[in-house]
Write an enzyme that holds these catalytic residues in place. Sequence first.
Site, PDB file in Angstrom:
ATOM      1  CE  LYS A  25      -4.242  -1.833   2.023  1.00 34.48           C
ATOM      2  NZ  LYS A  25      -5.097  -1.867   3.132  1.00 34.48           N
TER       3      LYS A  25
ATOM      4  CE  LYS B 299      -5.629  -8.621  -1.576  1.00 33.75           C
ATOM      5  NZ  LYS B 299      -5.346  -8.368  -0.072  1.00 33.75           N
TER       6      LYS B 299
ATOM      7  CE  LYS C  48     -11.304  -2.808   0.911  1.00 33.17           C
ATOM      8  NZ  LYS C  48     -12.146  -3.309   2.046  1.00 33.17           N
TER       9      LYS C  48
HETATM   10  P1  TYM Z   1     -10.508  -6.200   4.683  1.00 30.62           P
HETATM   11  O1  TYM Z   1     -11.787  -5.122   5.183  1.00 30.62           O
HETATM   12  O2  TYM Z   1      -9.829  -6.106   3.703  1.00 30.62           O
HETATM   13  O3  TYM Z   1     -11.285  -7.693   4.271  1.00 30.62           O
HETATM   14  C1  TYM Z   1     -12.105  -8.267   4.981  1.00 30.62           C
HETATM   15  C2  TYM Z   1     -12.298  -9.734   5.032  1.00 30.62           C
HETATM   16  O4  TYM Z   1     -12.113 -10.165   3.687  1.00 30.62           O
HETATM   17  C3  TYM Z   1     -11.204 -11.293   3.580  1.00 30.62           C
HETATM   18  N1  TYM Z   1     -10.614 -10.899   1.973  1.00 30.62           N
HETATM   19  C4  TYM Z   1     -10.708 -12.154   1.010  1.00 30.62           C
HETATM   20  N2  TYM Z   1     -10.927 -13.386   1.269  1.00 30.62           N
HETATM   21  C5  TYM Z   1     -10.729 -14.296   0.188  1.00 30.62           C
HETATM   22  N3  TYM Z   1     -10.528 -13.530  -1.092  1.00 30.62           N
HETATM   23  C6  TYM Z   1     -10.344 -12.296  -1.433  1.00 30.62           C
HETATM   24  N4  TYM Z   1     -10.012 -11.936  -2.493  1.00 30.62           N
HETATM   25  C7  TYM Z   1     -10.521 -11.478  -0.177  1.00 30.62           C
HETATM   26  N5  TYM Z   1     -10.324  -9.999   0.084  1.00 30.62           N
HETATM   27  C8  TYM Z   1     -10.475  -9.932   1.233  1.00 30.62           C
HETATM   28  C9  TYM Z   1      -9.813 -10.655   4.289  1.00 30.62           C
HETATM   29  O5  TYM Z   1      -8.910 -11.591   4.284  1.00 30.62           O
HETATM   30  C10 TYM Z   1     -10.591 -10.395   5.454  1.00 30.62           C
HETATM   31  O6  TYM Z   1     -10.808 -11.413   6.512  1.00 30.62           O
HETATM   32  N6  TYM Z   1      -7.043  -5.758   8.424  1.00 30.62           N
HETATM   33  C11 TYM Z   1      -8.153  -6.303   8.214  1.00 30.62           C
HETATM   34  C12 TYM Z   1      -9.390  -6.001   8.913  1.00 30.62           C
HETATM   35  C13 TYM Z   1      -9.333  -5.955  10.573  1.00 30.62           C
HETATM   36  C14 TYM Z   1      -9.213  -7.334  11.451  1.00 30.62           C
HETATM   37  C15 TYM Z   1      -9.058  -7.020  12.495  1.00 30.62           C
HETATM   38  C16 TYM Z   1      -9.478  -8.495  10.839  1.00 30.62           C
HETATM   39  C17 TYM Z   1      -9.012  -5.261  11.429  1.00 30.62           C
HETATM   40  N7  TYM Z   1      -8.903  -5.800  12.715  1.00 30.62           N
HETATM   41  C18 TYM Z   1      -9.011  -8.199  13.490  1.00 30.62           C
HETATM   42  C19 TYM Z   1      -9.364  -9.826  11.892  1.00 30.62           C
HETATM   43  C20 TYM Z   1      -9.260  -9.450  13.168  1.00 30.62           C
HETATM   44  C21 TYM Z   1      -8.688  -6.158   6.698  1.00 30.62           C
HETATM   45  O7  TYM Z   1      -8.497  -5.122   5.837  1.00 30.62           O
HETATM   46  O8  TYM Z   1      -9.802  -6.519   6.230  1.00 30.62           O
END
Ligand code: TYM
Length: 332
Positions: free
Chosen positions: A112, A195, A198
């Site tokens: 990023k 992957k 967004k």
């Molecule tokens: P975020 O908001 O980017 O994504 C939410 C969840 O979706 C999963 N994900 C995917 N899984 C499969 N294929 C894909 N292409 C794909 N894109 C996204 C992500 O793995 C995620 O589980 N850092 C985290 C948010 C967070 C979090 C936490 C998660 C903040 N605190 C504590 C767990 C525990 C994030 O940016 O997710």
Amino acid sequence: RPRVLSGIQPTADSFHLGNYLGAVRNWVTMQDTCDAYYMVVDLHAITAGHDAKVLRDRTRVSLAQLLAFGIDPTRSTLFIQSHVPEHAQLGWVLSCITGFGEASRMTQFKDKSAKQGAERSSVGLFTYPILQAADILLYQADAVPVGEDQRQHLELTRDLAQRFNHLFGKTFTLPEAYIPKATAKILDLQDPTAKMSKSSSSPTGLLEIMEDKARSAKKIKSAVTDTGREILFDPEDKPGVSNLLTIYSALSGRTIEDLVTAYAGKGYGDLKKDLAEVFVDFVTPIQAATREYLDDPAQLDKMLAIGAEKARAVASQTLAAVYDHVGFIPAK
Ligand code: TYM
């Protein structure tokens, strides 16, 4: 019952299919067997620049979508991260036991900040994974249902928990990442080597839950497929077709083998046409339910107040233990 926790960022007007198949689908099933805590991580959503009104709207849409997917606030604790101040408080303490080099090795940060330009990236983006560790450790979570892209953040979380326990005495449970086998990484429809995300370069590679259904169907029908004509599951040599089969299987409940047999002798066009239908059938009730939840903001606020209170009850206990173990004198 094991404790689970997970979070999702309110950084788009809609979740995408990867969010659902990689993470939220497991959140829903784990409600029945676990003591579950799920949150919309608005603190994380301000690390890369944002607009206040847009964030407010997206936080509500995110909550409404989670409810529509089947997160049930009577069976799990659903809340907004900023409603629980302990997240930021524990984040600070953990940042003081995190090495600068260790944080610099986080690949999501590297990707990023490379995109934004290192000079322009915020310090918040750099410490993002430490706040995520605080999210998880505050609730003493045993398992964290996420997609493959969060694996490294989970490893950092375990390292920090172990380090803290070693330095100051046993305080934290060591959490395990809970990553689905088949749908850990849903791929971009236009670039099946990346992957679905967004921030992907082409919006036509992204299947959004809340977008116009005809548009989604069109995206599926124009998905990049592979050379050859046979419908086979071969992620190495046929990543495009294999991704479509993975999605099809997950949304329909049919096994990949069953699908491969059913499509023997048929073309990519047939597969895409049917998958478009399966996807539209899947999102239709989700979209309707999301709109209903959004139409009743008073009800949503009431639910959030209850969620925040339940979350704080746990988070405040952990933070009190942490403050005591590091040597802070309690306020009398
Ligand atoms: P975020 O908001 O980017 O994504 C939410 C969840 O979706 C999963 N994900 C995917 N899984 C499969 N294929 C894909 N292409 C794909 N894109 C996204 C992500 O793995 C995620 O589980 N850092 C985290 C948010 C967070 C979090 C936490 C998660 C903040 N605190 C504590 C767990 C525990 C994030 O940016 O997710």
